[in-house]
Design an enzyme around this catalytic site. Structure first.
Site, PDB file in Angstrom:
ATOM      1  N   ASN A   1       0.828  -1.208   0.000  1.00 27.67           N
ATOM      2  CA  ASN A   1       0.000   0.000   0.000  1.00 27.67           C
ATOM      3  C   ASN A   1       0.870   1.269   0.000  1.00 27.67           C
ATOM      4  O   ASN A   1       2.057   1.210  -0.266  1.00 27.67           O
ATOM      5  CB  ASN A   1      -1.025  -0.018   1.134  1.00 27.67           C
ATOM      6  CG  ASN A   1      -2.360   0.563   0.678  1.00 27.67           C
ATOM      7  OD1 ASN A   1      -2.397   1.647   0.098  1.00 27.67           O
ATOM      8  ND2 ASN A   1      -3.434  -0.147   0.918  1.00 27.67           N
ATOM      9  N   ARG A   2       0.254   2.407   0.300  1.00 27.50           N
ATOM     10  CA  ARG A   2       0.906   3.698   0.045  1.00 27.50           C
ATOM     11  C   ARG A   2       1.580   4.306   1.263  1.00 27.50           C
ATOM     12  O   ARG A   2       1.098   4.142   2.385  1.00 27.50           O
ATOM     13  CB  ARG A   2      -0.136   4.686  -0.498  1.00 27.50           C
ATOM     14  CG  ARG A   2      -0.636   4.295  -1.867  1.00 27.50           C
ATOM     15  CD  ARG A   2      -1.767   5.171  -2.372  1.00 27.50           C
ATOM     16  NE  ARG A   2      -2.080   4.855  -3.759  1.00 27.50           N
ATOM     17  CZ  ARG A   2      -2.817   3.810  -4.161  1.00 27.50           C
ATOM     18  NH1 ARG A   2      -3.359   2.996  -3.278  1.00 27.50           N
ATOM     19  NH2 ARG A   2      -3.020   3.593  -5.442  1.00 27.50           N
TER      20      ARG A   2
ATOM     21  N   HIS B   1       3.389   0.027  -2.800  1.00 29.44           N
ATOM     22  CA  HIS B   1       3.762  -1.389  -2.897  1.00 29.44           C
ATOM     23  C   HIS B   1       5.271  -1.617  -3.028  1.00 29.44           C
ATOM     24  O   HIS B   1       5.721  -2.425  -3.847  1.00 29.44           O
ATOM     25  CB  HIS B   1       3.040  -2.042  -4.077  1.00 29.44           C
ATOM     26  CG  HIS B   1       1.554  -2.170  -3.912  1.00 29.44           C
ATOM     27  ND1 HIS B   1       0.940  -2.251  -2.687  1.00 29.44           N
ATOM     28  CD2 HIS B   1       0.552  -2.236  -4.841  1.00 29.44           C
ATOM     29  CE1 HIS B   1      -0.382  -2.370  -2.868  1.00 29.44           C
ATOM     30  NE2 HIS B   1      -0.638  -2.349  -4.154  1.00 29.44           N
TER      31      HIS B   1
ATOM     32  N   HIS C   1      -0.927 -10.119  -3.645  1.00 28.26           N
ATOM     33  CA  HIS C   1      -1.751  -9.269  -4.497  1.00 28.26           C
ATOM     34  C   HIS C   1      -2.474 -10.050  -5.605  1.00 28.26           C
ATOM     35  O   HIS C   1      -2.557  -9.582  -6.747  1.00 28.26           O
ATOM     36  CB  HIS C   1      -0.891  -8.158  -5.090  1.00 28.26           C
ATOM     37  CG  HIS C   1      -1.625  -6.882  -5.344  1.00 28.26           C
ATOM     38  ND1 HIS C   1      -2.468  -6.707  -6.419  1.00 28.26           N
ATOM     39  CD2 HIS C   1      -1.669  -5.719  -4.656  1.00 28.26           C
ATOM     40  CE1 HIS C   1      -2.969  -5.484  -6.385  1.00 28.26           C
ATOM     41  NE2 HIS C   1      -2.503  -4.859  -5.325  1.00 28.26           N
ATOM     42  N   SER C   2      -3.017 -11.209  -5.271  1.00 27.93           N
ATOM     43  CA  SER C   2      -3.796 -11.941  -6.286  1.00 27.93           C
ATOM     44  C   SER C   2      -5.102 -11.231  -6.565  1.00 27.93           C
ATOM     45  O   SER C   2      -5.744 -10.696  -5.654  1.00 27.93           O
ATOM     46  CB  SER C   2      -4.088 -13.364  -5.809  1.00 27.93           C
ATOM     47  OG  SER C   2      -2.926 -14.151  -5.942  1.00 27.93           O
ATOM     48  N   TYR C   3      -5.485 -11.229  -7.832  1.00 32.15           N
ATOM     49  CA  TYR C   3      -6.809 -10.750  -8.240  1.00 32.15           C
ATOM     50  C   TYR C   3      -7.649 -11.990  -8.505  1.00 32.15           C
ATOM     51  O   TYR C   3      -7.259 -12.835  -9.316  1.00 32.15           O
ATOM     52  CB  TYR C   3      -6.738  -9.983  -9.561  1.00 32.15           C
ATOM     53  CG  TYR C   3      -6.132  -8.627  -9.512  1.00 32.15           C
ATOM     54  CD1 TYR C   3      -4.798  -8.439  -9.168  1.00 32.15           C
ATOM     55  CD2 TYR C   3      -6.880  -7.520  -9.894  1.00 32.15           C
ATOM     56  CE1 TYR C   3      -4.237  -7.174  -9.171  1.00 32.15           C
ATOM     57  CE2 TYR C   3      -6.310  -6.249  -9.903  1.00 32.15           C
ATOM     58  CZ  TYR C   3      -4.999  -6.085  -9.537  1.00 32.15           C
ATOM     59  OH  TYR C   3      -4.443  -4.838  -9.549  1.00 32.15           O
TER      60      TYR C   3
ATOM     61  N   ASP D   1     -11.369   0.958  -3.086  1.00 28.43           N
ATOM     62  CA  ASP D   1      -9.911   0.845  -3.011  1.00 28.43           C
ATOM     63  C   ASP D   1      -9.533   1.333  -1.621  1.00 28.43           C
ATOM     64  O   ASP D   1      -8.822   2.324  -1.457  1.00 28.43           O
ATOM     65  CB  ASP D   1      -9.261   1.692  -4.119  1.00 28.43           C
ATOM     66  CG  ASP D   1      -7.806   1.309  -4.366  1.00 28.43           C
ATOM     67  OD1 ASP D   1      -7.280   0.492  -3.596  1.00 28.43           O
ATOM     68  OD2 ASP D   1      -7.218   1.836  -5.325  1.00 28.43           O
TER      69      ASP D   1
ATOM     70  N   GLN E   1      -7.231  -4.582   2.571  1.00 21.49           N
ATOM     71  CA  GLN E   1      -7.540  -3.624   1.513  1.00 21.49           C
ATOM     72  C   GLN E   1      -8.459  -4.317   0.525  1.00 21.49           C
ATOM     73  O   GLN E   1      -8.130  -5.393   0.010  1.00 21.49           O
ATOM     74  CB  GLN E   1      -6.250  -3.191   0.790  1.00 21.49           C
ATOM     75  CG  GLN E   1      -6.459  -2.229  -0.373  1.00 21.49           C
ATOM     76  CD  GLN E   1      -6.450  -0.759   0.046  1.00 21.49           C
ATOM     77  OE1 GLN E   1      -6.255  -0.435   1.210  1.00 21.49           O
ATOM     78  NE2 GLN E   1      -6.655   0.132  -0.911  1.00 21.49           N
TER      79      GLN E   1
ATOM     80  N   GLU F   1      -6.338  -7.597   0.140  1.00 24.81           N
ATOM     81  CA  GLU F   1      -4.947  -7.644   0.580  1.00 24.81           C
ATOM     82  C   GLU F   1      -4.879  -7.500   2.101  1.00 24.81           C
ATOM     83  O   GLU F   1      -5.171  -6.434   2.628  1.00 24.81           O
ATOM     84  CB  GLU F   1      -4.168  -6.511  -0.085  1.00 24.81           C
ATOM     85  CG  GLU F   1      -4.269  -6.522  -1.595  1.00 24.81           C
ATOM     86  CD  GLU F   1      -4.225  -5.109  -2.187  1.00 24.81           C
ATOM     87  OE1 GLU F   1      -3.264  -4.380  -1.916  1.00 24.81           O
ATOM     88  OE2 GLU F   1      -5.156  -4.734  -2.915  1.00 24.81           O
TER      89      GLU F   1
END
Ligand code: BGC
Length: 409
Positions: free
Chosen positions: A129-130, A155, A229-231, A301, A341, A369
């Protein structure tokens, strides 16, 4: 939320696992092609390894394939620790690949992919994340990180853990099989202080779980926030929108963000907002509502603050569940992390073509996440993400795969 994961069968610490890691069937199977025949009902439980490709500097990249006793098949590469594919049965017993990604290493290395950088299936570090402005202060010193998301750090930076080659050690035991991945991030890498030794273990169990164990140690204080980070698209990747998936998140609050997706510091109750997923709700039901937070995120998000915290770093508690009505597939995620997330794939724009030759359209995959809160190094009131020398970072997330006719609760 009835599901609490208290005992992890056979999930010894990876440090123990590495000692026990033994039987590896290094078959001659192809990375592609043979998987189809081997997975599903006629599956052969085991592990095999093959070459995935080469990095521009000549280093070889491998792919490991794991098949559990029920035919669930997962393929992982040591480049970025990326989960390349994950085939699970639907309610009729039909197997399909439920994660977004590509067939070849070249696709992951392409300029097009690097620019879009959706981080398909990858391990994320040193900080998921940020971090606002790519800066934080620690022990009186200010550190400047690589900025790769406007002015922010996202990330892990330009060359995060998603883009490095990990050392890989496959293992197989009575409960399943998996891969231990190790990477040493040098002092100063992407601007972070301290030499960080990271170890991530993927275990695909015969009880249809993927257990992800994270460990890290450092020689200087540093922020650490590792995630995966799997979608997912539970109808099968390339299968269209995820807006009809029913989502439950065990969170009574979330952390609102500014327009650059940095938390404002507020912990806001979800009640009465489109962020209330305490009951199973289709992702698309409220996503287009007129809501400032949805506008900032271009959809969901956001970081959800989990209602139930793990009692120890080895006892994950249920954080989220997602059910897809067409396939009946159910994904349950339990974690020891304090937050998750939820990203509804808002930046997917149809310009990346996936494994079946289908474009990955807007919101055709979602990520959940498990993590500490974004920008924690700059937010004194958030749970700390600072790892000190002599401490061991530990985190565990479990993804459980099943299928059922109804959403359940
Ligand atoms: C972030 C998104 C970002 C995506 C891909 C997610 O974890 O929350 O904002 O676009 O990763 O980079």
């Amino acid at each position: 939320m009835p599901l609490t994961y208290v005992s992890m069968r056979g999930a010894a610490s990876p440090l123990l696992l590495s000692a026990a890691a033994a039987v590896v069937m290094l078959g001659a199977a192809e990375a592609h092609g043979s998987a189809e025949a081997a997975s599903g009902n006629g599956a052969v439980r085991g592990v095999d390894q093959s070459v995935f490709g080469q990095l521009p500097d000549g280093r070889q990249v491998d792919v490991y394939r794991f098949i559990n006793a029920n035919g669930i098949e997962m393929r992982v590469t040591n480049y970025g620790g990326i989960i390349l594919s994950l085939k699970t049965p639907d309610v009729r017993g039909e197997f399909d690949d439920i994660v977004l990604g590509f067939d070849s290493l070249e696709d992951y290395l392409s300029d097009e992919y690097r620019q879009a950088n959706p981080y398909f299936g990858a391990l994320i570090g040193r900080y998921g994340n940020r971090i606002a402005g790519g800066q934080f202060s620690l022990d009186g010193e200010t550190y400047s990180l690589a900025t790769n998301d406007g002015d922010n750090h996202l990330h892990g930076g330009r060359q995060g853990f998603d883009r490095v080659l990990w050392q890989a050690e496959p293992f197989e035991n009575d409960d399943g099989a998996g891969l231990i991945l190790r990477y040493t991030s040098e002092d100063g890498e992407e601007g972070y202080p301290g030499r960080l030794e990271a170890e991530v273990t993927y275990t695909l169990t015969d009880s249809d779980e993927l257990i992800v164990d994270y460990r890290a140690a450092t020689d200087k204080a540093t922020p650490v926030n590792l995630t995966q980070h799997s979608y997912f698209n539970l109808e099968g990747e390339g299968g269209g929108s995820i807006l009809d998936h029913h989502l439950t998140i065990n969170a009574d609050a979330f952390t609102p963000v500014d327009e650059t997706l940095i938390p404002t510091g507020e912990i806001r109750p979800v009640a009465g907002t489109p962020f209330d997923f305490t009951q199973p709700t289709p992702i698309g039901e409220r996503i287009e509502q007129d809501n400032e937070q949805l506008t900032f995120g271009k959809g969901y998000d956001h970081n959800f603050v989990l209602a139930e915290q793990a009692a120890s770093p080895s006892e994950p508690v249920l954080a989220a569940r997602v059910w897809e009505p067409e396939s009946g597939r159910l994904l349950e995620i339990a974690t020891t992390e304090p937050a998750i997330q939820f990203y509804s794939g808002n930046f997917l724009a149809g310009d990346l073509t996936g494994k079946r030759g289908q474009a990955y359209e807007h919101r055709s995959g979602f990520a959940l996440e498990t993590q500490h809160y974004p920008d924690s190094p700059n937010q004194a009131d958030f749970p700390s993400t600072i790892l000190e020398p002599g401490e061991t970072y530990r985190s565990r997330t479990i993804y459980r795969f099943s299928a059922q006719e109804t959403a359940g609760s």
